[in-house]
Design an enzyme around this catalytic site. Structure first.
Site, PDB file in Angstrom:
ATOM      1  N   LYS A   1       1.223   4.158  -2.902  1.00  0.00           N
ATOM      2  CA  LYS A   1       0.884   5.568  -2.689  1.00  0.00           C
ATOM      3  C   LYS A   1       2.103   6.469  -2.957  1.00  0.00           C
ATOM      4  CE  LYS A   1      -3.462   4.995  -1.615  1.00  0.00           C
ATOM      5  NZ  LYS A   1      -4.541   5.546  -2.448  1.00  0.00           N
TER       6      LYS A   1
ATOM      7  N   TYR B   1       0.840  -1.209   0.000  1.00  0.00           N
ATOM      8  CA  TYR B   1       0.000   0.000   0.000  1.00  0.00           C
ATOM      9  C   TYR B   1       0.873   1.257   0.000  1.00  0.00           C
ATOM     10  CZ  TYR B   1      -3.595   3.347   1.545  1.00  0.00           C
ATOM     11  OH  TYR B   1      -4.458   4.429   1.637  1.00  0.00           O
TER      12      TYR B   1
HETATM   13  N1  LIG Z   1      -9.906   5.495   4.695  1.00  0.00           N
HETATM   14  C1  LIG Z   1      -8.658   5.883   5.000  1.00  0.00           C
HETATM   15  O1  LIG Z   1      -8.198   5.774   6.152  1.00  0.00           O
HETATM   16  C2  LIG Z   1      -7.771   6.481   3.941  1.00  0.00           C
HETATM   17  C3  LIG Z   1      -6.652   7.249   4.333  1.00  0.00           C
HETATM   18  C4  LIG Z   1      -5.823   7.798   3.370  1.00  0.00           C
HETATM   19  C5  LIG Z   1      -6.094   7.583   2.027  1.00  0.00           C
HETATM   20  N2  LIG Z   1      -7.181   6.825   1.676  1.00  0.00           N
HETATM   21  C6  LIG Z   1      -7.413   6.613   0.252  1.00  0.00           C
HETATM   22  O2  LIG Z   1      -8.668   7.188  -0.083  1.00  0.00           O
HETATM   23  C7  LIG Z   1      -9.276   6.413  -1.126  1.00  0.00           C
HETATM   24  C8  LIG Z   1     -10.667   5.966  -0.682  1.00  0.00           C
HETATM   25  O3  LIG Z   1     -10.539   5.194   0.508  1.00  0.00           O
HETATM   26  P1  LIG Z   1     -11.824   4.581   1.268  1.00  0.00           P
HETATM   27  O4  LIG Z   1     -11.389   4.291   2.661  1.00  0.00           O
HETATM   28  O5  LIG Z   1     -13.024   5.423   1.026  1.00  0.00           O
HETATM   29  O6  LIG Z   1     -11.950   3.156   0.507  1.00  0.00           O
HETATM   30  P2  LIG Z   1     -13.224   2.228   0.286  1.00  0.00           P
HETATM   31  O7  LIG Z   1     -12.686   0.822   0.324  1.00  0.00           O
HETATM   32  O8  LIG Z   1     -14.338   2.582   1.199  1.00  0.00           O
HETATM   33  O9  LIG Z   1     -13.651   2.588  -1.215  1.00  0.00           O
HETATM   34  C9  LIG Z   1     -12.819   2.276  -2.282  1.00  0.00           C
HETATM   35  C10 LIG Z   1     -13.591   2.408  -3.583  1.00  0.00           C
HETATM   36  O10 LIG Z   1     -12.738   1.940  -4.636  1.00  0.00           O
HETATM   37  C11 LIG Z   1     -13.477   1.038  -5.463  1.00  0.00           C
HETATM   38  N3  LIG Z   1     -12.599   0.055  -6.096  1.00  0.00           N
HETATM   39  C12 LIG Z   1     -11.885  -0.928  -5.480  1.00  0.00           C
HETATM   40  N4  LIG Z   1     -11.267  -1.695  -6.397  1.00  0.00           N
HETATM   41  C13 LIG Z   1     -11.580  -1.167  -7.615  1.00  0.00           C
HETATM   42  C14 LIG Z   1     -11.266  -1.516  -8.952  1.00  0.00           C
HETATM   43  N5  LIG Z   1     -10.512  -2.596  -9.229  1.00  0.00           N
HETATM   44  N6  LIG Z   1     -11.773  -0.778  -9.955  1.00  0.00           N
HETATM   45  C15 LIG Z   1     -12.570   0.303  -9.695  1.00  0.00           C
HETATM   46  N7  LIG Z   1     -12.910   0.700  -8.452  1.00  0.00           N
HETATM   47  C16 LIG Z   1     -12.426  -0.052  -7.427  1.00  0.00           C
HETATM   48  C17 LIG Z   1     -14.464   0.381  -4.497  1.00  0.00           C
HETATM   49  O11 LIG Z   1     -15.560  -0.228  -5.182  1.00  0.00           O
HETATM   50  C18 LIG Z   1     -14.872   1.555  -3.626  1.00  0.00           C
HETATM   51  O12 LIG Z   1     -15.920   2.306  -4.212  1.00  0.00           O
HETATM   52  C19 LIG Z   1      -8.317   5.260  -1.406  1.00  0.00           C
HETATM   53  O13 LIG Z   1      -7.456   5.589  -2.465  1.00  0.00           O
HETATM   54  C20 LIG Z   1      -7.526   5.153  -0.112  1.00  0.00           C
HETATM   55  O14 LIG Z   1      -6.264   4.555  -0.281  1.00  0.00           O
HETATM   56  C21 LIG Z   1      -8.024   6.287   2.590  1.00  0.00           C
END
Ligand SMILES: NC(=O)c1ccc[n+]([C@@H]2O[C@H](COP(=O)([O-])OP(=O)(O)OC[C@H]3O[C@@H](n4cnc5c(N)ncnc54)[C@H](O)[C@@H]3O)[C@@H](O)[C@H]2O)c1
Length: 245
Positions: free
Chosen positions: A155, A151
């Site tokens: 990133k 991961y």
């Molecule tokens: N939640 C956190 O703590 C956090 C912190 C920092 C960064 N992020 C980043 O923010 C973004 C959203 O995170 P989140 O927690 O809302 O994630 P989440 O798992 O709730 O949502 C992820 C989304 O990506 C879609 N997805 C997954 N695989 C896919 C694929 N192969 N093709 C198309 N779509 C796909 C899923 O269907 C979902 O809608 C991510 O990039 C994550 O790395 C999250």
């Protein structure tokens, strides 16, 4: 200030989690033309179709699927003003337990998928004359995180893509930036973050004393997408409550 009037947004992975909250917020607070959500086909059935929100199936692990989705967008909308690469996956696992399949499953979505979404969006972004890409990275793009080897690598790679595309595409009027949030409680991680010891341990790293929410990030999205950020490109904006300081 910060007008997004008549802009066409495309956002990946926005049927749940942070992405869905970004869409809800953007559709309420701004006079955007359209918001196009790209997500896995199984996640876009039974959604409440709103006036200016459109859903297209796309699997970021499959370059043909990415090409098809952006071809459909080009045929239907002609241009993209803002591409938000939000979709991402994670798996907490020790480095010694990472298999080739686990490595590929994370890198394929987060890094390869993000790059090819940028590449396939390029013709539509050029049409905008004011195109902009916002890549959602993570604080782990710049600091290490135990049990997050693939991961964190993905990133950090996204930030590298951001900087390189910012240079290559500046001449086409396309700005490319990243946003790196700290941890946000979402369905993807809530089971873990509900454990008091884990929560306490993680919060110790955040001087501002709380996890972030989509409300902490949406202002950065609106700023970077607006003409007020016309001189900002290749930047990685941390929204981490001080974690990386
Ligand atoms: N939640 C956190 O703590 C956090 C912190 C920092 C960064 N992020 C980043 O923010 C973004 C959203 O995170 P989140 O927690 O809302 O994630 P989440 O798992 O709730 O949502 C992820 C989304 O990506 C879609 N997805 C997954 N695989 C896919 C694929 N192969 N093709 C198309 N779509 C796909 C899923 O269907 C979902 O809608 C991510 O990039 C994550 O790395 C999250």
């Amino acid at each position: 200030m910060f007008s997004l009037k008549d802009k066409i947004f495309v956002i990946t992975g926005a049927t749940r989690g942070l992405g869905k909250e970004f869409v809800d917020c953007l559709s309420k607070v701004t006079d955007i033309n359209s918001i196009i959500v790209l997500d896995l086909p199984q996640n876009i059935i039974d959604l409440n179709i709103n006036n200016n929100i459109y859903y297209f199936p796309m699997d970021l692990r499959d370059v043909c699927s990415i090409q098809k989705a952006f071809k459909n967008i080009k045929n239907s909308f002609g241009q993209i003003d803002v591409l938000i690469n939000n979709a991402g996956v994670n798996k907490l696992i020790s480095a010694l337990s990472v298999t080739e399949d686990i490595w590929d499953s994370i890198i394929d979505v987060n890094l390869k998928g993000t790059f090819f979404a940028c590449k396939e969006a390029f013709p539509c972004l050029v049409q905008s004359n004011d195109g902009c890409i916002i890549n959602i990275a993570s604080q782990y793009s710049i600091v290490g995180g135990k049990y997050r080897c693939p991961y964190a690598a993905s990133k950090a790679g996204i930030v590298s893509i951001t900087k390189t595309l910012a240079l290559e595409w500046a001449g086409h009027g396309i700005r490319v930036n990243a946003i790196s949030p700290t941890i946000s409680v979402k369905s993807s991680n809530e089971n873990l973050l509900e454990l008091p010891t884990v929560k306490e341990e993680l919060l110790k790293n955040i001087p501002l004393g709380r996890f972030c929410t989509s409300k902490d990030i949406i202002g950065a999205i609106i700023y970077l997408a607006s003409s007020e950020a016309a001189m900002v490109t290749g930047h990685n904006l941390l929204i981490d409550g001080g974690w990386t300081v």
